[in-house]
Write a protein that holds these residues in place. Sequence first.
Motif, PDB file in Angstrom:
ATOM      1  N   TRP A 135      -6.574 -25.778  16.613  1.00 42.82           N
ATOM      2  CA  TRP A 135      -7.125 -24.441  16.800  1.00 42.82           C
ATOM      3  C   TRP A 135      -7.608 -24.239  18.239  1.00 42.82           C
ATOM      4  N   GLY A 136      -7.378 -23.008  18.732  1.00 51.21           N
ATOM      5  CA  GLY A 136      -7.867 -22.631  20.050  1.00 51.21           C
ATOM      6  C   GLY A 136      -9.140 -21.818  19.953  1.00 51.21           C
ATOM      7  N   SER A 137     -10.006 -21.959  20.935  1.00 51.64           N
ATOM      8  CA  SER A 137     -11.244 -21.193  21.003  1.00 51.64           C
ATOM      9  C   SER A 137     -10.958 -19.775  21.490  1.00 51.64           C
ATOM     10  N   GLY A 141      -9.330 -22.546  25.801  1.00 51.77           N
ATOM     11  CA  GLY A 141      -9.360 -23.979  25.539  1.00 51.77           C
ATOM     12  C   GLY A 141      -9.382 -24.296  24.051  1.00 51.77           C
ATOM     13  N   PRO A 142      -9.572 -25.586  23.714  1.00 51.68           N
ATOM     14  CA  PRO A 142      -9.564 -26.002  22.316  1.00 51.68           C
ATOM     15  C   PRO A 142     -10.828 -25.554  21.582  1.00 51.68           C
ATOM     16  N   ALA A 143     -10.742 -25.461  20.254  1.00 54.49           N
ATOM     17  CA  ALA A 143     -11.884 -25.062  19.431  1.00 54.49           C
ATOM     18  C   ALA A 143     -12.667 -26.266  18.930  1.00 54.49           C
ATOM     19  N   TRP A 144     -12.409 -27.441  19.483  1.00 55.22           N
ATOM     20  CA  TRP A 144     -13.097 -28.658  19.065  1.00 55.22           C
ATOM     21  C   TRP A 144     -13.673 -29.369  20.288  1.00 55.22           C
ATOM     22  N   GLU A 152     -17.309 -38.067  16.586  1.00 52.67           N
ATOM     23  CA  GLU A 152     -16.382 -37.129  15.959  1.00 52.67           C
ATOM     24  C   GLU A 152     -16.382 -35.811  16.735  1.00 52.67           C
ATOM     25  N   TYR A 153     -15.488 -34.927  16.313  1.00 49.53           N
ATOM     26  CA  TYR A 153     -15.361 -33.603  16.919  1.00 49.53           C
ATOM     27  C   TYR A 153     -16.051 -32.553  16.036  1.00 49.53           C
ATOM     28  N   TYR A 154     -16.616 -31.526  16.669  1.00 51.64           N
ATOM     29  CA  TYR A 154     -17.158 -30.403  15.910  1.00 51.64           C
ATOM     30  C   TYR A 154     -16.406 -29.123  16.293  1.00 51.64           C
ATOM     31  N   LEU A 155     -16.352 -28.202  15.340  1.00 55.42           N
ATOM     32  CA  LEU A 155     -15.621 -26.945  15.502  1.00 55.42           C
ATOM     33  C   LEU A 155     -16.481 -25.901  16.200  1.00 55.42           C
ATOM     34  N   HIS A 156     -15.882 -25.203  17.161  1.00 58.71           N
ATOM     35  CA  HIS A 156     -16.555 -24.064  17.797  1.00 58.71           C
ATOM     36  C   HIS A 156     -15.497 -22.999  18.086  1.00 58.71           C
ATOM     37  N   ARG A 215      -0.811 -24.448  24.183  1.00 55.48           N
ATOM     38  CA  ARG A 215      -1.273 -25.787  23.802  1.00 55.48           C
ATOM     39  C   ARG A 215      -2.086 -25.737  22.519  1.00 55.48           C
ATOM     40  N   TYR A 216      -2.723 -24.581  22.250  1.00 62.83           N
ATOM     41  CA  TYR A 216      -3.603 -24.468  21.098  1.00 62.83           C
ATOM     42  C   TYR A 216      -3.102 -23.349  20.196  1.00 62.83           C
TER      43      TYR A 216
END
Length: 558
Positions: A135-137, A141-144, A152-156, A215-216
């Motif tokens: 997912w993209g933000s 950029g990325p949403a993680w 770990e990664y968190y979602l934003h 990319r996302y």
Amino acid sequence: MTADTWWRTATVYQIYPRSFADSDGDGVGDLRGVISRLDHLVALGVGALWLSPVYPSPQDDNGYDISDYYDIDPMFGTLADFDELLREAHARGIRVVMDLVVNHTSDEHPWFVESRDPGSPKRDWYWWRPLPNNWGSRFSGPAWEFDDRSGEYYLHIFSRKQPDLNWENADLRQEIHRMMRWWLDRGVDGFRMDVINFISKPVGLPDAHLTDGTRYGDAEALYTNGPRLHDFLQEMHREVFAGREAVLLTVGETPGTSVDQARLLTDPSRRELDMIFQFDHVEIDQGRDKWDIRPLDLVALKRTFERWQHGLSDAGWNSLYWNNHDQPRIVSRWGDDTTYREESAKLLATVLHLHRGTPYVFQGEEIGMTNTRFRSIDDFADIQSRNYYTDAVTRRGEPADVVLDALRARSRDNGRTPMQWDDTENAGFSTGTPWLATNPNFVHINAAAQLHDPASVFAHYRALIALRRTEPLVTDGVFTLLLPDDPAIYAFTRTHAERGLLVLANFSSDAVAVPDGAMAGWPGSPLVIGNYPDSPPTLHRSVRLRPWESVVVRRGTG
């Protein structure tokens, strides 16, 4: 929810606190500044004010990254100041609607700080994964984001400092409901709910579709109006709003929502929301994204409004807006902010306010404030704009001047320049240096110059707002679009039985003749409101509208 709910005939005024009025000279607007300017809202005639976030926040996204839901950020004042604002607004007959941001918090909120511990009971209050999806933000950029402490990664969905809350967790939902009841018990009259249709994420958080060269993945279709959205909103109604519906306003910001989905969200029998903010009309002039700017297609705009007017005519309710803190100034976007600034500002107001729904006026709209001129990327404060510039210029190699032109036209900062109160230093907004530069045109576009001028943009807004309160046709009349394929004229009627209002508006800088077909039954009808000082008192059989001219006439008196 009853048919005579107060917000059907009211107009709501949005205040962006950091840019409205500064009482202490630090260059940032505050609650005491709002209190000092409440009589401006009284003069305008609005029924409610919507206050953009004033909670404690690191201000990564200007307050939409909340670190404490139970207090006021010191830059805006104190809870005592907020209580005084409630008292002073209510004493003037103005209700206060707070911004509610519960799709995400700040990464500095205690909930998230605790959630970073993998063993914490609040771990599941946010979205954590050992490996991210694609997912993209929405802020580039990325949403993680990887967290060293958690491993770990968190979602934003938005900024990396705005982690998304996991509404699947019942304990989280109960805490949000408790917080909302706390504000209502304090005297708040409702909530505007930020991106509320993002709160339900799909099971498993699947990968999104990748388009050529990206990319996302574009995951908006996945996290918009997710599988449990209606369950969550109905639960919120039961836990928070039940028994208070007649006195409150609940409006949800819902990007990517269709008419059919809006009917479900706003149908009173379903007990979810009173109305929503949809985005179809403000995306008319966008290509692949908001920065890909296209000319306004008036025919498409009219068709969009018609679809929403008819779609919510028997169930639900429309919100009506041109401007807010996320949009550029409408007179610069779709009007003529040079030669015909006053005329086009009044025309745009006329068209919007005569539709069925509750109008929202964003601070400065009522005096015809325009976009400003940003010289370089350093002049922008908005995180979305700055991130886009970096992504477009640095990563994709797009020409800086082309990107800057897009930002100048569409950046959220256009709506966030300080309110222009008078022609003194800093437009009367602050005795200090404003956090965002004041538009230089405040010398001739300001509230003080218009307050007592019967031909001003302010006077026109005041007349439209009064008309909504006193003319039932504006609230309940049937909407019928006329001349749907005309590229310059926006024409429609609001009718009931033998009574009616006809709205004619010329969206161009050339004089245009109104086709005879639109005039059947209307010649001789008296003028209700026009945007030229010398608008004719009655409508003639052959009507030629001047540049950016709008007229509203009435038929029948019963």
